[in-house]
Design a protein around this motif. Structure first.
Motif, PDB file in Angstrom:
ATOM      1  N   ASP A 265      27.412  87.976  85.360  1.00  0.00           N
ATOM      2  CA  ASP A 265      27.031  86.849  84.226  1.00  0.00           C
ATOM      3  C   ASP A 265      28.007  85.721  84.325  1.00  0.00           C
ATOM      4  N   ILE A 266      27.590  84.589  84.502  1.00  0.00           N
ATOM      5  CA  ILE A 266      28.772  83.469  84.300  1.00  0.00           C
ATOM      6  C   ILE A 266      28.414  82.844  82.765  1.00  0.00           C
TER       7      ILE A 266
ATOM      8  N   ASN B 241      33.651  79.964  79.028  1.00  0.00           N
ATOM      9  CA  ASN B 241      34.521  79.883  80.352  1.00  0.00           C
ATOM     10  C   ASN B 241      34.951  81.266  80.762  1.00  0.00           C
ATOM     11  N   ARG B 242      33.900  82.040  80.721  1.00  0.00           N
ATOM     12  CA  ARG B 242      34.172  83.474  81.312  1.00  0.00           C
ATOM     13  C   ARG B 242      33.098  83.976  82.278  1.00  0.00           C
ATOM     14  N   THR B 243      33.618  84.701  83.301  1.00  0.00           N
ATOM     15  CA  THR B 243      32.596  85.317  84.300  1.00  0.00           C
ATOM     16  C   THR B 243      32.675  86.968  84.197  1.00  0.00           C
TER      17      THR B 243
ATOM     18  N   VAL C  43      40.174  90.267  81.566  1.00  0.00           N
ATOM     19  CA  VAL C  43      40.185  89.998  80.245  1.00  0.00           C
ATOM     20  C   VAL C  43      39.530  91.190  79.296  1.00  0.00           C
ATOM     21  N   LYS C  44      38.535  91.868  80.119  1.00  0.00           N
ATOM     22  CA  LYS C  44      37.940  93.080  79.746  1.00  0.00           C
ATOM     23  C   LYS C  44      37.452  93.952  80.901  1.00  0.00           C
ATOM     24  N   LEU C  45      37.536  95.267  80.651  1.00  0.00           N
ATOM     25  CA  LEU C  45      36.993  95.864  81.873  1.00  0.00           C
ATOM     26  C   LEU C  45      36.155  97.244  81.292  1.00  0.00           C
TER      27      LEU C  45
ATOM     28  N   VAL D 231      33.713  93.287  85.034  1.00  0.00           N
ATOM     29  CA  VAL D 231      34.962  93.093  85.137  1.00  0.00           C
ATOM     30  C   VAL D 231      34.756  91.581  84.555  1.00  0.00           C
ATOM     31  N   THR D 232      35.519  91.335  83.350  1.00  0.00           N
ATOM     32  CA  THR D 232      35.411  90.176  82.656  1.00  0.00           C
ATOM     33  C   THR D 232      36.834  89.520  83.024  1.00  0.00           C
TER      34      THR D 232
END
Ligand code: URA
Length: 249
Positions: free
Chosen positions: A170-171, A176-178, A204-206, A136-137
């Motif tokens: 992942d960070i 600026n995304r996790t 943002v993305k799945l 999950v982003t």
């Protein structure tokens, strides 16, 4: 094993079950050289000789696929609006398969496809709680308290969710995304997106990376692979086990 004639015809890919009923009542179907016009007659597809319009039916073998659904594809076999559907990607197999449950249009990742209706029902029935794992982003970096809320379960408009398992995958401070790895035990509509919205970190993305014991692994986007007999067995066992576990909680 005996089954209703219309079910056997539908499973052999003759037509939908309703249409097969019409074939029977209009006298187009024979069982062991006798025309059968009554619905509900039970037959043994392995033993009985079944014909439609004088031609023997061919039994379909059961097929189980792991498919990497790309984003922008409907988890369905037909779309009235003409958008891409999952079956567009498996045309060369010449069998009618359909998705086990669904992934949103914007979600990518592992989707099982099969022509085995009982299997599909078993895996998606709400009484079973097969784990589904996602990458999950989200924008920003959700702190531990946010993860804690997801772990405890979140109140949604259709009720409290079961607790989820969540960890950082992942960070990326530059973007600026996790990316979180999140496992849920229910298949509610848009559940992951709604859970993340509830904790103010919209998705943002799945991407689904695992369904029960089956991994997306190295499959490429838009491609599929056949599950082994052992994997099918493991999936059935996972459904049974998930039921037992929930009932002893
Ligand atoms: N949760 C979602 O929000 N979307 C999916 O496609 C699957 C699970």
């Amino acid at each position: 094993m005996t089954e209703r004639l219309q079910k056997v015809l539908a499973q052999a890919g003759i037509a939908s079950r309703r249409k097969c009923e019409e074939y029977i009542t209009s006298g187009r179907v024979e069982v062991n050289e006798q025309v059968v016009t009554q619905l509900g007659v039970k037959v043994d597809p392995e033993q009985d000789e079944i014909k439609v319009d004088g031609r023997p039916i061919r039994l379909q073998s059961k097929l189980y696929l792991a498919f990497y659904k790309p984003k922008g594809v409907i988890s369905s076999v037909k779309d009235p609006e003409g958008r891409k559907v999952v079956t567009d990607f498996v045309q060369q197999i010449n069998q009618r398969v359909y998705p086990v449950g669904r992934l949103d249009y914007d979600t990518e990742g592992l989707l099982l496809l099969t022509n085995d209706g009982e299997f599909a029902q078993l895996l998606t029935h709400p009484k079973y709680h097969i784990p589904r794992t996602y990458h999950v982003t989200v924008k920003g970096v959700p702190h531990g308290d946010v993860l804690e809320k997801l772990k405890q379960g979140v109140e949604l408009d259709d009720g409290m969710t079961a607790p989820a398992e969540v960890e950082y995958h992942d960070i990326d401070p530059d973007k600026n995304r996790t990316v979180l790895t999140m496992t849920i035990y229910e298949g509610r509509n848009r559940q992951v997106r709604r859970m993340l919205e509830a904790v103010k970190f919209p998705v943002v993305k799945l991407k689904r990376v695992q369904f029960g014991p089956i991994y997306l692994g190295g499959l490429s986007r838009g491609r599929y692979r056949e599950l082994s007999q052992d994997e099918v067995k493991q999936l059935k066992a996972a459904a049974m086990e998930s039921h037992n576990v929930q009932n002893t909680k």
